[in-house]
Structure formats: structure tokens, C-alpha cells
Design a protein around this motif. Structure first.
Motif, mmCIF file in Angstrom:
data_model
loop_
_atom_site.group_PDB
_atom_site.id
_atom_site.type_symbol
_atom_site.label_atom_id
_atom_site.label_comp_id
_atom_site.label_asym_id
_atom_site.label_seq_id
_atom_site.Cartn_x
_atom_site.Cartn_y
_atom_site.Cartn_z
ATOM 1 N N VAL A 14 29.772 65.525 39.028
ATOM 2 C CA VAL A 14 30.382 66.857 39.125
ATOM 3 C C VAL A 14 31.620 66.887 39.968
ATOM 4 C CG1 VAL A 14 28.904 68.780 38.664
ATOM 5 C CG2 VAL A 14 28.408 67.306 40.597
ATOM 6 N N TRP B 14 23.728 75.930 29.962
ATOM 7 C CA TRP B 14 24.216 75.149 31.102
ATOM 8 C C TRP B 14 25.085 74.039 30.569
ATOM 9 C CZ3 TRP B 14 19.284 74.574 34.628
ATOM 10 C CH2 TRP B 14 18.999 75.844 35.169
ATOM 11 N N ILE B 15 26.251 73.909 31.153
ATOM 12 C CA ILE B 15 27.196 72.960 30.573
ATOM 13 C C ILE B 15 27.311 71.698 31.413
ATOM 14 C CG2 ILE B 15 28.538 74.686 29.366
ATOM 15 C CD1 ILE B 15 30.558 74.574 31.594
ATOM 16 N N HIS B 17 30.083 68.367 31.658
ATOM 17 C CA HIS B 17 31.408 67.993 31.209
ATOM 18 C C HIS B 17 31.578 66.492 31.368
ATOM 19 C CE1 HIS B 17 35.627 67.454 32.978
ATOM 20 N NE2 HIS B 17 35.686 67.177 31.715
ATOM 21 N N ILE B 30 38.966 73.370 31.893
ATOM 22 C CA ILE B 30 37.538 73.664 32.020
ATOM 23 C C ILE B 30 37.237 74.133 33.438
ATOM 24 C CG2 ILE B 30 35.248 72.621 32.039
ATOM 25 C CD1 ILE B 30 36.153 70.912 29.694
ATOM 26 N N TYR B 31 37.863 73.503 34.405
ATOM 27 C CA TYR B 31 37.682 73.965 35.779
ATOM 28 C C TYR B 31 38.214 75.385 35.940
ATOM 29 C CZ TYR B 31 35.785 69.915 38.097
ATOM 30 O OH TYR B 31 34.947 68.931 38.505
ATOM 31 N N LEU B 34 35.859 78.074 35.287
ATOM 32 C CA LEU B 34 34.880 78.419 36.312
ATOM 33 C C LEU B 34 35.453 79.400 37.324
ATOM 34 C CD1 LEU B 34 33.690 74.811 37.150
ATOM 35 C CD2 LEU B 34 32.473 76.455 35.782
ATOM 36 N N GLU B 41 30.546 82.096 34.461
ATOM 37 C CA GLU B 41 29.177 82.335 34.910
ATOM 38 C C GLU B 41 28.704 83.713 34.479
ATOM 39 O OE1 GLU B 41 28.340 81.869 39.091
ATOM 40 O OE2 GLU B 41 26.195 81.905 38.710
ATOM 41 N N ASN B 47 27.793 75.086 35.661
ATOM 42 C CA ASN B 47 28.252 73.715 35.511
ATOM 43 C C ASN B 47 27.239 72.804 36.181
ATOM 44 O OD1 ASN B 47 29.692 71.438 35.059
ATOM 45 N ND2 ASN B 47 31.211 71.824 36.637
ATOM 46 N N ALA B 54 21.165 69.859 31.248
ATOM 47 C CA ALA B 54 22.276 70.547 30.596
ATOM 48 C C ALA B 54 21.980 70.796 29.127
ATOM 49 C CB ALA B 54 23.547 69.719 30.727
#
Ligand code: SF4
Ligand code: SF4
Ligand code: SF4
Ligand code: SF4
Ligand code: SF4
Ligand code: SF4
Ligand code: SF4
Ligand code: SF4
Lengths: 361, 185, 139, 121, 279
Positions: A14, B14-15, B17, B30-31, B34, B41, B47, B54
Motif C-alpha cells: 500500500v 474494497w479495492i 491496486h 487512483i490516489y 482517494l 470512500e 484501499n 480485496a
């Protein structure tokens, strides 16, 4: 003596947007040995630029070496070709390139800063920096037409002009951003837990930075005054209010502060360039094929980017070499991990703002 | 029973990546999803950095040769039902990197992709739209459908240790064989 | 940050409504209008990833077929700038929509790539035949 | 138009030459670049001076395809990464380089050489 | 009274889920974003039940379920059971179960999380014991019902213990700055990493139970004055959310130093003060 314990970090993790793999051997969560594999992103761009693409297409391909500093790659390459072919770029285009490049630097630095907060477990600050970063993303989107891949620079100039409308959209956003960045800077200077975590952690001394040839914000956070914007002198940076940001602590905190301060300088440069935009053409037509060799050192957000091109009079280049900033800092990064606690690994890694997609190309 | 549970799937995707060699452009988008401006969310997405927990795998990048084994492993670790979303031109088809010597031209040559999100880089709005489509597909999926062949036959005697790495490598071999090796260049 | 968090708790969130369109001049999908096209293939030549491909008619006529893959396109806009006939290629201001698996954007394109090579061969043969025919007729 | 200074040397002189001028606090070692010229491989070592607006200084040498290049990692500790790349992508035999940092077993060997031509589509 | 508490204990997972949902919402709003709906944890719950479960090995799974059950028993013994100390004991036991589970798999993140969890127990549980002892001293009984009838509220006698408990909350609930054993960005959840599907659900909901457990202890400080108790819970809730959103994660050394060096002496001081001269 604790038990030896092997911890992999990456390639899917992450804290990492990119695949890099470290394998740490730890002892009571202290790192004793490290192996690094950064070849996950090797795609073969250099070869493709030497066989598949014509030299006029290459700016769009090298921009995809890296999304965070796509404009650095495109401009670095274009500048190299222009030097090679003796093309005089119109002054307006030069200024437009500076604006786009500095905006790109802000977006990249703020991403690094927010990401560093995220891995430090400071979710609120991550969200806050990301929210403020959206201002510069909007600017870039309005200015160039895309949020990440700008495709703004071509050989001989730029693709889009900065019209009056765009100027009016950009200016207030930059001013707002400057205000918010000053507030952020205050937080980074004052926040107690941040200092506790980052101050004195992962220190790179000046000697170490010199020995391992660190570049960019990492070198400047260690007190090593190196910046290709000065050393190569391709753009009129001095007249636009450039000043070098130097910190001497060399720890995670200093690296973070360099990025925050440089974003502020970049806003100033971008604003100055926008206000003093010369009139004229934005690109010139390019004829002929490159022949000879040229080299460009470009200050990307993460430091020195080297473009070496060699042409042989054909539309396809003979050699294109990209040396990226992260490629240069991996040796010092590897050295730094020894004897650090594992809990600091994400912070140290992200404080380098590593971008592997350009390291492996 | 499962019908009842199915209804809640779309509220809690729930993802996960994974970057298989992209330029980061799509990853930072993608960030950005968030972040407060796009805040995914609010649709219940989290994430999760952990394949075992996931549901939606977001893949960026054209799949480099080194990344493919990891990609397969992550895909196999995710419990069914799951969906895969290819984010960005290079994950869909290879993008500019198509036919370069070290890339495999798109994610769907290795794992089944359910939704393709175009763009270079894909806009956050578009990513959200794509994930919504993926959720629709996800709702239709059955929980025990296995999408890759179960390759592990080594445990039959119950003694031999399982070498997951080897399993994955075998699998990669299987899938590369199917492709025309000349096409890979 | 304490104060900031508290303040946010009581102020509206910064989240955008879903489906907010991109700003003006966004570089989106490439649209093609066949009427004005002169089939010079400049767009195919400049396109870095090869997202534009022309396939050739078998009868050897000059009317080529335009194929565009929005899932391969990198939206650089080079084709629009290269096109000698303004208005034939236009860059829309909205991004292309996501596709689902049954649309097979990748596999289809592999076929088109193959088709382009094959049809060009056939087309060239057809042209050759036509030329020979013409020569014969002239003689 | 060439915009850097270049000095031609032979592979044996390389280590002596670097020893004679390289100082950590004055010179910044940029990278090593290899180019396949068709007959041999041209290797260039780029150096820049800290904080000076001077052209980049390059040491240039040519080696045959199967000749071994001396390693400079003990003189410049950060050079290992560039040497590994040289070994991997151009197939130059550099002392101590192990290879495999970028390429997988089924990738083409030494892809940046002219002898490797990717399939045209 | 007793039946009410019984019902509450039975519904504890539900209650915990709502608290967790609220917390996520508040957190999102503090971060200037919209955030998930309040019932989100339950959506997650049903979704997880629908996933195909993967098991690492049966002991590991068993420990996850034991964690859930022990946590629930801890809540029971806190609300209806005989003794507060038993509740603390069960709570520690629950955490030990999950630690054992974490140790039992090969994944380094899991083992590391388990190791850190042990430190968590070391840092937080003594303070919990002091809190309970404080409650005992203030009300003269180990029984919940008696505490809930005690006048004046224990808070007045044990202000320091309460303050210390408040400061321990981030450790107990694994919130920043002391979310070390979970540390999403370092070890991706630590010991919970290898659980999936319905087994992960056990771990996931057990964490909700911890909320109920901890907030109920806070509630007890209100004594017979239930409004005060609720107020304290609300205060604690907001306090935790604020702290979580305004700090970074610190290291394990900071945590132990802070807990054993600052919090414990303070709590001890208060308790001994009351025990020796309080009457
Ligand atoms: S180092 Fe990173 S930011 Fe800089 S040009 Fe390379 S990829 Fe872009
Ligand atoms: S470091 Fe390299 S891969 Fe990473 S963002 Fe920058 S250019 Fe891209
Ligand atoms: S689609 Fe474009 S922006 Fe996205 S990862 Fe690929 S090259 Fe980068
Ligand atoms: S070896 Fe058997 S049990 Fe193990 S992962 Fe493969 S199929 Fe499953
Ligand atoms: S926009 Fe660029 S990638 Fe897309 S079709 Fe045009 S030239 Fe090709
Ligand atoms: S460049 Fe324009 S005119 Fe030429 S083929 Fe393409 S679309 Fe038609
Ligand atoms: S622009 Fe005119 S001369 Fe050039 S290719 Fe097109 S039709 Fe022919
Ligand atoms: S390598 Fe082993 S521990 Fe790591 S993810 Fe794979 S199976 Fe799990």
C-alpha cells in the motif's frame, strides 16, 4: 541478538504506488541487510525510441516514461534535439515551457509530500495536501488539456498557447495555493508528532550525498548545493525569481521541507513568467533529420535528468539515453537502510520520492 | 441466503491496486480518487493493500515481463467473487508501450479483465465510472467460480511442501505457451 | 491540525458531485468525419501507439477504412495537428467511456492489426492488376 | 552540435584517468552511457562540476563486443548501478557485474545492441 | 437494569458496528470529504460473508474466531458478569489469541504485527487495570450494577485515572499515533493480513466489540449519572477522532515510554491517593 527475520517490502504494497521490491533482513526490527529489485517496470522505451518511433514522435513516448514529471522528460528530449539541430525556440514558447514545468514540479512535490504524510500514518494531512494539490491539477488541466500526461511540448515549441481566459483561470488558483502552502509549511514546522517521527531519522550527511552522487531535493536537503536549473543554464531562471532552497539536516523532515519550499518558489516563478509573457509565435517548423550528438541536464522534480541523443541523419535516432534522478539516488538509498528500524522504512523510501518507472524505463 | 448477501456487495467494494509497469500517471490518479475531491470512500470503497481482503483489482501498466508472475499471484490470492479493472490505455491494450520488447500488451493476456478504462491518464471521474461498471459485473458473479485453472496437484500425497513460486511459474509458462512467442517481441 | 479538523467537521466537504465534466479544452476522444478525409494516412503515420489504422478495400479502390481504438489512444492530439484537412479529425472535450469485457478492445485490435497488413498486400496486388489492366487497355 | 567536452581514452587508461581528477566534493558523476556503433561499443562516462555553469565533461572509450571493461565502483561507489545496466542492456562485460536487474530470462539478450531488431508490426 | 445490560451485551456487535460507522463518518468529515454511510460497516459485514473464504491453516482460523468469542465474553462479563477484573482478563486473553494467530503463519507482516501487539498489551492493559481498580475504589464494588448506582460519579474521585484512560484510548483502539500493531502503511494490518472472507469477518467484528468494551468502561465513570456517562463517552469519541486525525504514527518505543513512563505513574498516583487518604 535477536532472531534474523526476512521481511519483503513490495512489489505490491500500500505504501508504494510503484513496484519496487526490497528484501530486508531484520533483527529486532532493525535492518541488517537489504536487497533491492527495481526492474519491475522495465519496458524497453530506449530501444523503441531507437527503432520504432520517428524522432518527432519521441516526445510523446518519453513523456510516458513517467507520469509525475512527464513534462520534464518531453522538454529534456526536445531541448536535446533542438540543440542538436540548432533550432531557435521562440521566447514565448520558452516561457510557456517554464510555466508548465514549474506547475508540474508543484504537483509532483505536493504528491510526494502528501504521500509521505500518508505513510507516516497522518491521514488527515495526506487528505489536506491532496486537496490543495487539486488546485494545481486543475491549473494543469485547464492549461494543457490533461491532468497528468500533458503532451504540451513538441520539438520547436509548444502545442498550446496561454490565452487570456486561461490566464484568468490560473492566476487566482495559484494565489490560493500559495496561501494554503504557507499554512502547510507552518504545520510541518510546528507539528509535534511529525517532528518526533521525522527529525533525525534517515540522515544523509553531506559527505554521503557527495560520495554516492545524490541529486535533486535529496542532495539539497543535505546541504549539497546542486541544481541543474543553475548548472546547465538552459532557461532564464534567474530573472524569474529563482532561488535555491537548501537545508542542512539531511533527514526526512528536511527532504520534506525542501519540497514544500521549492513548491513555493515554483509558484513564484510560474506567476512571474505568466505576467511577463513575451509576445510572439509558440512554435517553429522543424525540417530535416538530427545528425550528431547532444546532451541535456534537466532539473526534474526529483533532480538531475540527463538526456543524451545521437542521430545519424535518419528519422530514427541512433541512441537515446535517459538517466533519471531516481536511478542516481538508488545507491544512496540502499546505503541508508542499514541499521534503521523497519518502522521507518516506508518513510525513508517515500522521502526519496522514488519513481521507478523512469529508473527501469 | 447468498442471494440476500449479494445485495450488499455493491455497497462495499474494497479495492487493491497493482502497478505492472505503468508510468505512474494512472496510479497517481487512483490516489487522487482517494483524496477529498473525488473521495471514493463515499461509495464504501476502501484501499486495502491486501489481496486476501480485496474485491476489485485495479491494474495499471502494460504488464512487464517481471511483473506478470506477481500479477498472477495477486490475482490468485484474491478470493472469489472478484473483478479486474484495467486502468489506462497501457493496461487496456499496451498504450504507447505496445509491442515493446519487454511488455505483454495489456493485462487481459494474463488475467481476465472485466472493465477497461481508457485514457492516458484516466481521469478520476472516469475511474469512478469504470469501477461502477465493474461493480455491476461483480454483482452477477458467483462466489465459487474459479477463473484460472487450479494447478496445484502437488499436495495429493499430503506431504510435499507447496512451492507457490513454482506454481506461479508453471502458470506463467502455461499462459506464455498459449501466446505466440513472436508476437511478444 | 486540531483546529483544522474541528473546523472541517462543521463545514461542507470538498467532494465533487459525481459526473462533473472536465474543463473546456480537455483532450478527449478523437472523432472522425469521413466526408472530408482524403486518405493521406498522415494521422496513421504520426500516431505514437498506433491507435489509428487504415484497412484497405480488396477491390483496390482508394476508399480506405478508418479504425480507431480509444483504449489504445493516448490522447496526445498529434493526429489532429497532422491532418491536412481541418475538421476531419476532431478532439472531443469528454473522455471515452469505460468498456466491458464483451467489447474486447484488445483482442479485436490484434485482429485489425493483422488485417491491416494482409489487406494492404491484397490491395497492392489488386492495384497492380488494375495497372496492368490499364496498360493492356492502352496497348 | 556537440555541447559537451569529450576526451578519448583507451579502456586501460580509464581507472588511472578517473583517479587523477575525480574528487568527491568537486565532481558529480552523472552516469555511464553505452552506444552500439555497429562495429564496437562506445562507452562514455559523464561528469559535471557542482555549482558551475560548465559544459559536461565526458570520457569516451571504445571497446569490442566481447572485451571486458574495468569496473570503477571502488572509485565511485554509485557507479555500480550504471555498470549493471551496461551489462544488462548492452551486454558489455563489466567486471563484477551480475546482470539481471532489468531483464527476465525470456527477455531478449542485450536488447540495445544493433543485432537485436524488434519485430516491426 | 440487569436485563437491559444483558440485551446490550447481546447486541454489542451491532452497537460496535454503529460506533465504527460513526467514527468513519466523523473521520471523513474531519478530512473534509463526504465519507461512507454510517451503516457501511454492516455492508462490509454482509459482503465479507459472501466471499469465498481462504484458510491458511485451521489453527490460525481458530484463533481468529477465538478472538471474536473471547472479546464478546469480555463484553458480557463487563456488562452482566460477576467481575470487572474477569472482563479485563478475558480482554487480554482475546488479544493473546489473536497474537497467537498472528504468530502461527509464515507471513512476516503477520508475525511482526503480533510482536507489536504484545507490546500493545504491555502498554495498555496495566492502565486498564488501574482504571478498573479506580472504579472499585470509587464505588466499593467490582460489580457493574453497584458501580452504576454509585453516587457521586467515580469521575469525581478519579479524575486523573479518567484522563489517563482517555489518553490510553488511542493505544487501546489502535488509533494514530499508536496504531502501531496495525500500521496499514507499514505492515498492512499486521496480524489480520492473512485472514480473509468470513474468517476476516470474525476479526473485523471483534474490533467493533473492543469499541463497546472500551467505551463502556468510560461510561462507568459516570456512575449513577447516566447522562454524565454518555457525555463522557461522546467526549472520548470526539477526542479519539481528533487525536487520530491530528497526529502521525509514532514508534513502539515512544508508545512504551509514554504509557509506562507518563500514564501509568499518573494513574497509580491517583489510585493510591484515593486508596490511602480518600475515605
Ligand atoms: S525522476 Fe521521476 S519525476 Fe523525474 S523525470 Fe523521472 S520519472 Fe519523472
Ligand atoms: S521516479 Fe520515475 S517512475 Fe517514478 S514518477 Fe518519477 S519518472 Fe516516474
Ligand atoms: S495509460 Fe498513460 S498515463 Fe496511464 S499508466 Fe499508461 S502511459 Fe501512464
Ligand atoms: S496447492 Fe492446492 S491448496 Fe494450495 S493453493 Fe494450490 S490448489 Fe490451493
Ligand atoms: S490522439 Fe495521439 S494516440 Fe490518439 S489517435 Fe491521435 S495521434 Fe494517436
Ligand atoms: S490525416 Fe486527416 S485527411 Fe489524412 S487520412 Fe487522417 S483523417 Fe484523413
Ligand atoms: S497536404 Fe496536400 S500535398 Fe500534402 S499530402 Fe495532403 S493533399 Fe497531398
Ligand atoms: S510469498 Fe508467501 S507469504 Fe508472501 S504472499 Fe506469497 S504466499 Fe503469502
Amino acid at each position: 541478538m535477536g532472531k534474523k527475520f526476512v521481511v519483503p517490502f513490495g512489489s505490491q504494497h500500500v505504501a508504494l504506488p510503484e513496484p519496487i521490491r526490497f528484501v530486508f533482513t531484520t533483527e529486532n526490527e532493525i535492518i541488517r541487510n537489504v536487497a533491492v529489485d527495481f526492474g519491475y517496470v522495465h519496458r524497453g522505451i530506449e530501444k523503441a525510441c531507437m527503432s520504432k518511433f520517428k524522432y518527432t514522435q519521441v516526445p510523446y513516448v518519453v513523456a510516458r516514461v513517467c507520469g509525475l514529471c512527464s513534462i520534464s522528460h518531453a522538454s529534456g528530449y526536445c531541448l536535446a534535439i533542438e540543440t542538436l539541430m540548432d533550432i531557435e525556440v521562440p521566447k514565448r514558447a520558452v516561457y510557456l515551457r517554464i510555466i508548465a514545468h514549474e506547475l508540474d514540479r508543484i504537483h509532483s512535490h505536493l504528491f510526494a509530500v502528501s504521500h509521505l504524510c500518508e505513510v507516516a500514518g497522518y491521514e488527515n494531512l495526506f487528505m489536506r495536501v491532496m486537496r490543495d494539490r487539486e488546485l494545481v491539477m486543475e491549473c494543469l488541466e485547464i492549461f494543457t488539456g490533461n491532468r497528468v500526461q500533458y503532451d504540451f511540448v513538441t520539438i520547436g515549441g509548444v502545442n498550446r498557447d496561454l490565452t487570456k481566459e486561461v490566464y484568468e483561470e490560473l492566476k487566482p488558483r495559484l494565489e490560493e495555493l500559495e496561501k494554503r502552502l504557507l499554512q502547510l509549511k507552518e504545520i510541518f514546522e510546528k507539528d509535534y508528532t511529525l517532528q518526533m517521527r521525522w527529525k533525525g531519522a534517515g540522515v544523509i550527511t553531506k559527505e554521503m550525498a557527495q560520495k554516492y552522487n545524490a541529486v535533486g531535493p535529496i542532495a539539497r536537503a543535505s546541504g549539497l548545493a546542486t541544481d541543474c536549473r543553475v548548472e546547465f543554464g538552459y532557461f532564464p531562471y534567474e530573472e524569474l525569481g529563482y532561488r535555491m532552497v537548501l537545508y542542512h539536516e539531511g533527514d526526512i523532515w528536511a527532504r520534506n521541507m525542501v519540497r514544500v519550499d521549492e513548491s513555493l518558489v515554483s509558484i513564484e516563478i510560474a506567476k512571474n513568467a505568466m505576467d511577463n509573457l513575451p509576445e510572439g509565435e509558440i512554435n517553429v517548423r522543424v525540417r530535416g533529420n538530427p545528425n550528431g550528438e547532444a546532451l541535456v541536464r534537466w532539473e526534474a522534480p526529483r533532480g538531475e535528468l540527463l538526456y543524451y541523443v545521437k542521430g545519424n541523419g535518419k528519422p530514427v535516432l541512433e541512441r537515446l539515453r535517459i538517466k533519471t534522478p531516481t536511478f542516481s539516488v538508488i545507491p544512496v538509498m540502499k546505503e541508508l537502510y542499514y541499521n534503521q528500524p523497519y518502522a521507518l522504512v516506508p518513510d525513508i523510501t517515500i522521502s526519496f520520492d522514488p519513481c521507478l518507472s523512469c529508473t527501469a524505463r | 441466503m447468498f442471494k440476500f448477501l449479494k445485495r450488499f456487495r455493491k455497497k462495499s467494494p474494497w479495492i487493491l491496486h497493482y502497478n505492472t509497469g505503468s508510468c505512474n500517471g494512472c496510479d497517481i490518479e487512483i490516489y487522487a480518487c482517494l483524496a477529498p475531491k473525488y473521495d471514493i470512500e463515499r461509495f464504501g470503497m476502501l484501499n486495502k493493500g491486501n489481496p486476501k481482503q480485496a474485491d476489485i483489482l485495479l491494474v495499471t501498466g502494460p504488464v512487464t515481463k517481471r511483473a506478470r508472475a506477481r500479477l498472477l499471484r495477486i490475482y490468485m490470492q484474491m478470493p472469489e467473487p472478484k473483478v479486474v479493472v484495467a486502468v489506462g490505455a497501457c493496461a487496456c491494450t499496451g498504450g504507447v508501450f505496445r509491442h515493446m520488447y519487454n511488455v505483454e500488451n495489456g493485462v487481459d493476456r494474463y488475467i481476465p479483465v472485466d472493465v477497461y478504462i481508457p485514457g492516458c491518464a484516466a481521469r478520476p471521474e472516469n475511474i469512478i465510472a469504470g469501477i461502477e461498471k465493474a461493480i455491476e459485473i461483480w454483482e452477477q458473479k458467483s462466489r465459487d467460480r474459479l477463473e484460472l485453472p487450479k494447478v496445484c496437484t502437488k499436495t495429493l500425497d499430503g506431504k510435499q511442501p507447496i512451492d507457490r513460486r513454482q506454481i506461479v511459474e508453471e502458470l506463467v509458462g502455461k499462459y506464455t505457451e498459449k501466446l505466440n512467442p513472436e508476437e511478444l517481441l | 491540525m486540531f483546529f483544522y479538523s474541528l473546523k472541517n467537521l462543521f463545514s461542507p466537504p470538498a467532494t465533487l458531485e459525481k459526473g462533473t465534466p472536465p474543463p473546456k479544452n480537455y483532450r478527449g476522444t478523437i472523432l472522425y468525419f469521413e466526408e472530408t478525409c482524403i486518405y493521406c494516412k498522415k494521422c496513421e503515420m504520426v500516431c505514437p501507439p498506433g491507435a489509428i489504422i487504415f484497412t484497405y478495400p480488396e477491390d483496390g479502390s482508394k476508399k480506405l477504412k478508418f479504425h480507431y481504438n480509444p483504449y489504445l489512444c493516448i490522447y496526445c492530439g498529434e493526429c489532429v495537428r497532422a491532418c491536412p484537412k481541418p475538421g476531419t479529425l476532431v478532439q472531443a472535450e469528454t473522455p471515452s467511456p469505460p468498456a466491458t469485457a464483451d467489447q474486447k478492445p484488445n483482442d479485436q485490435w490484434f485482429e485489425i492489426e493483422k488485417l491491416a497488413v494482409e489487406s494492404k498486400k491484397k490491395w497492392q496486388e489488386a492495384r497492380k492488376r488494375m495497372r496492368e489492366q490499364k496498360n493492356k487497355n492502352q496497348q | 552540435m556537440k555541447n559537451f567536452q569529450e576526451e578519448k581514452i583507451t579502456p586501460d587508461q580509464l581507472r588511472e584517468k578517473i583517479k587523477s581528477f575525480y574528487k568527491e566534493d568537486e565532481w558529480h558523476f552523472i552516469t555511464i552511457n553505452g552506444t552500439d556503433t555497429g562495429k564496437s561499443i562506445e562507452v562514455k562516462y559523464f561528469f559535471a562540476k557542482y555549482g558551475k555553469k560548465e559544459p559536461v565533461y565526458a570520457l569516451s572509450l571504445e571497446i569490442d563486443y566481447d572485451q571486458t571493461l574495468p569496473s570503477i565502483t571502488d572509485l565511485i561507489p554509485s557507479a555500480w548501478i550504471a555498470e549493471e545496466e551496461l551489462y544488462d542492456l548492452l551486454g558489455v562485460k563489466v567486471e563484477k557485474a551480475k546482470g539481471g536487474i532489468f531483464l527476465e530470462p525470456d527477455s531478449p539478450k542485450a536488447p540495445l545492441r544493433k543485432s537485436f531488431q524488434p519485430k516491426e508490426k | 437494569m440487569k436485563t437491559l445490560l444483558l440485551v446490550l451485551a447481546i447486541l454489542a456487535p451491532l452497537l460496535g458496528g454503529i460506533i465504527y460507522g460513526l467514527e468513519r463518518k466523523v473521520k471523513a468529515r474531519m478530512q473534509n470529504r463526504m465519507g461512507p454511510p454510517i451503516l457501511q460497516p454492516f455492508y462490509d459485514f454482509f459482503k465479507l460473508a459472501d466471499k469465498r473464504p481462504l484458510q491458511v491453516h485451521s489453527f490460525h482460523t481458530l484463533m481468529g474466531i477465538a478472538f471474536f468469542l473471547a472479546a464478546w465474553f469480555a463484553v458480557f462479563s463487563l456488562m452482566v458478569g460477576p467481575n470487572l477484573l474477569v472482563a479485563i482478563f478475558l480482554h487480554v486473553l482475546a488479544l493473546l489469541f489473536i497474537t497467537a494467530g498472528g504468530f502461527s503463519v509464515k507471513s512476516p507482516y503477520s508475525v511482526m504485527g503480533a510482536l507489536r501487539e504484545l507490546t500493545h498489551i504491555l502498554a495498555a492493559e496495566p492502565i486498564l487495570v488501574f482504571a478498573v481498580v479506580g472504579l472499585y475504589l470509587a464505588s466499593g464494588s467490582w460489580n457493574v450494577i453497584d458501580i452504576l448506582h454509585s453516587e457521586p460519579p467515580p469521575l469525581l474521585k478519579m479524575p486523573l485515572v479518567f484522563a489517563v484512560l482517555l489518553l490510553t484510548l488511542p493505544i487501546l483502539l489502535k488509533k494514530s499515533p499508536f496504531d502501531i500493531s496495525e500500521a496499514h502503511q507499514e505492515i498492512i494490518g499486521g496480524w489480520e493480513i492473512e485472514y480473509s472472507g468470513i474468517y476476516y469477518e470474525a476479526v473485523y467484528t471483534a474490533k467493533w466489540l473492543e469499541y463497546v468494551f472500551v467505551y463502556f468502561i468510560i461510561f462507568l465513570f459516570g456512575g449513577a449519572n447516566y447522562l454524565l456517562g454518555l457525555g463522557l463517552v461522546l467526549l472520548a469519541f470526539l477526542f479519539v477522532a481528533l487525536i487520530d486525525n491530528s497526529t502521525t504514527r509514532l514508534t513502539i518505543h515512544h508508545m512504551v515510554k509514554f504509557s509506562l513512563g507518563v500514564l501509568l505513574p499518573l494513574a497509580a498516583f491517583n489510585v493510591f491517593w484515593v486508596a490511602l487518604w480518600g475515605h
